[in-house]
Design an enzyme around this catalytic site. Structure first.
Site: not given
Ligand code: GDG
Length: 463
Positions: A157, A354
């Site tokens: 990821h 990312d």
């Molecule tokens: C890894 C990789 C890749 C965030 N704050 C809250 C919350 N979130 C949710 C967001 C989004 C998710 O969490 C974060 O996803 P990301 O993709 O931005 O980042 P990572 O957690 O680092 O994920 C990344 C991913 O895996 C998938 O392959 O894209 O590059 O690092 O959905 O909305 N959700 C809630 N409360 C929050 O305060 N409910």
């Protein structure tokens, strides 16, 4: 697929806990699981005296959840140590932040082997195994060593850096050799694929290099769009809107992590207020940054740094009736976030690196098609490959972020709409479900493992 889909992740989310779960992987898989029979195996999230040998199972819909607790030492060395203090920074190109210790590597080896030993008895003929992320690079090799003949796919990821960076990781060679135990190795972007192929070829594993392909991850765009539209009309969003008193909202939503570029982003907002005084008291920046990995030293230091920066900028520019930055370190419920995103004129997504970044895609999906906001996106997020109609910035450069915010705040509606339409089409073209199906189709099409095919190199990697 005739047999079950077996998903293995470091952490298995509790299916009974809905709402405020943060973390991209959990969100994407839950959206993608659909209606097939499945087994989801991994760590329960609990720390016990010893790592459990036998999983606890419970059924939820058509998915069996099987989890084990981690022992205290394994949690420290495998999870906090090798996974989070070594692999995470190295994979995000941050060798200087990484902390290496041989005990951590031993812990990583131990837990990958323990996962394999606990999972192997649960596997049935015809199952397809899909292993997720950097915590479990060695799992497939361990399963093969136990005689597992199933198709095994792996998806990374996070980014994969150029091999010269990856080789800074002690035991990089063993990890690369163990990768050959998979039938398909998925990464987020063409750049990651090129980097990983180069590292594998260099490590003397060209057959593993041939299994690498990019499968960019997506979201349930239609579902998120309708969630945002519904939540936009709720009391919580109305309260936020009223509190803005007609000012524009810029929003950032990230786990509190040093790869997400939060200090540079806050500095960028500070530069906007400093260099473009016309925006003072005209825009409010809301940063939601739920604390994650709070037990890791680098994360605690980051939190202190952000507390101080936010305090300084607020102290400098606040008016009696306006505070520039609102900063929340608790998780906010997902539906509420969707409504907030729709309200925001600017989505600030500026990670230093990312794998993909799902928030960028969620922000696009959440917009009102009649009056969409502007996405400011890091060039170094995987999402920038697809969302090139965003205002792309160098996330390391606060002035570049400030310039983009200035442009976004003045952007005419026709330009906002044209950019958003192009991005919305991209977000709807690759969804969580299509990503999942695409990966599994590739895994299904991969040649079946022949007896002993994986043994020599993988055995050496885990010997
Ligand atoms: C890894 C990789 C890749 C965030 N704050 C809250 C919350 N979130 C949710 C967001 C989004 C998710 O969490 C974060 O996803 P990301 O993709 O931005 O980042 P990572 O957690 O680092 O994920 C990344 C991913 O895996 C998938 O392959 O894209 O590059 O690092 O959905 O909305 N959700 C809630 N409360 C929050 O305060 N409910």
């Amino acid at each position: 697929m005739t047999g079950r889909l077996v998903i293995v992740t470091n952490r298995v989310p509790d299916p009974r806990e809905r709402g405020a779960t943060a973390g991209g992987l959990a969100v994407a898989l839950r959206d993608a699981l659909g209606t097939r029979d499945a087994l989801w195996f991994g760590w329960s999230g609990a720390v016990a005296a010893e790592t459990a040998a036998t999983p606890v199972e419970h059924q939820h819909g058509r998915t069996t959840y099987a989890t084990i607790d981690l022992g205290e030492a394994d949690h420290r060395h495998y999870y906090l140590g090798f996974s989070n203090a070594a692999l995470w920074p190295v994979l995000h190109y941050r060798l200087g932040v990484a902390r290496f210790a041989r005990e951590d590597w031993f812990g990583y080896r131990r837990v990958n082997a323990a996962f394999a030993a606990a999972l192997a008895p649960l596997l049935r003929d015809g199952d397809t195994v899909w292993v997720h992320d950097f915590h479990l690079f060695l799992l497939a090799a361990e399963l093969r060593a136990l005689g597992c003949r199933a198709r095994i796919g792996f998806f990374l990821h996070v980014p994969f850096p150029p091999r010269s960076v990856f080789l800074g990781l002690p035991n990089a060679q063993a990890i690369l050799e163990a990768m050959g135990a998979h039938d398909v190795i998925g990464v987020q972007t063409a750049d990651d694929a090129e980097n990983l192929r180069g590292a594998l070829a260099d490590a003397g594993a060209p057959e593993a290099a041939a299994k690498v392909a990019a499968f960019p991850i997506g979201i349930d765009a239609a579902g998120f769009a309708s969630l945002a539209a519904r939540r936009f009309r709720t009391k919580e969003v109305a309260q936020l809107r009223d509190s803005l008193a007609g000012r524009a909202l810029a929003i950032g939503i990230d786990r509190l992590d040093y790869t997400k570029g939060l200090p540079q982003r806050i500095a960028g907002f500070g530069q906007l207020l400093r260099r473009f005084p016309r925006h003072r008291a005209k825009v409010t920046f809301l940063q939601v940054a739920p604390v994650s990995r709070g037990a890791v030293a680098q994360y605690r230091a980051l939190r202190r740094e952000l507390d101080e920066m936010v305090g300084r900028i607020n102290g400098q520019y606040a008016e009696p009736d306006w505070g520039p930055i609102r900063y929340i370190t608790r998780a906010v419920a997902r539906p509420t976030l969707a409504g907030y995103m729709r309200l925001a004129r600017i989505g600030l997504v500026t990670p230093l690196r990312d794998g993909m970044n799902l928030v960028a895609k969620e922000y696009v999906a959440a917009q009102d098609p009649a009056d969409p906001g502007v996405l400011i996106l890091s060039r170094f997020a995987g999402a920038a490959q697809e969302l090139d109609a965003a205002l792309l910035v160098n996330p390391l450069d606060p002035d570049d972020i400030a310039d983009a915010m200035d442009v976004a705040l003045a952007m005419p509606a026709v330009e906002r709409l044209a950019r958003w339409r192009s991005m919305d089409a991209a977000v709807r073209a690759t969804t969580a479900a299509s990503w999942c199906e695409g990966f599994l189709a590739a895994l299904e099409a991969a040649p079946v493992a022949e007896a002993g095919r994986y043994s020599p190199r993988c055995r050496r990697a885990i010997a």
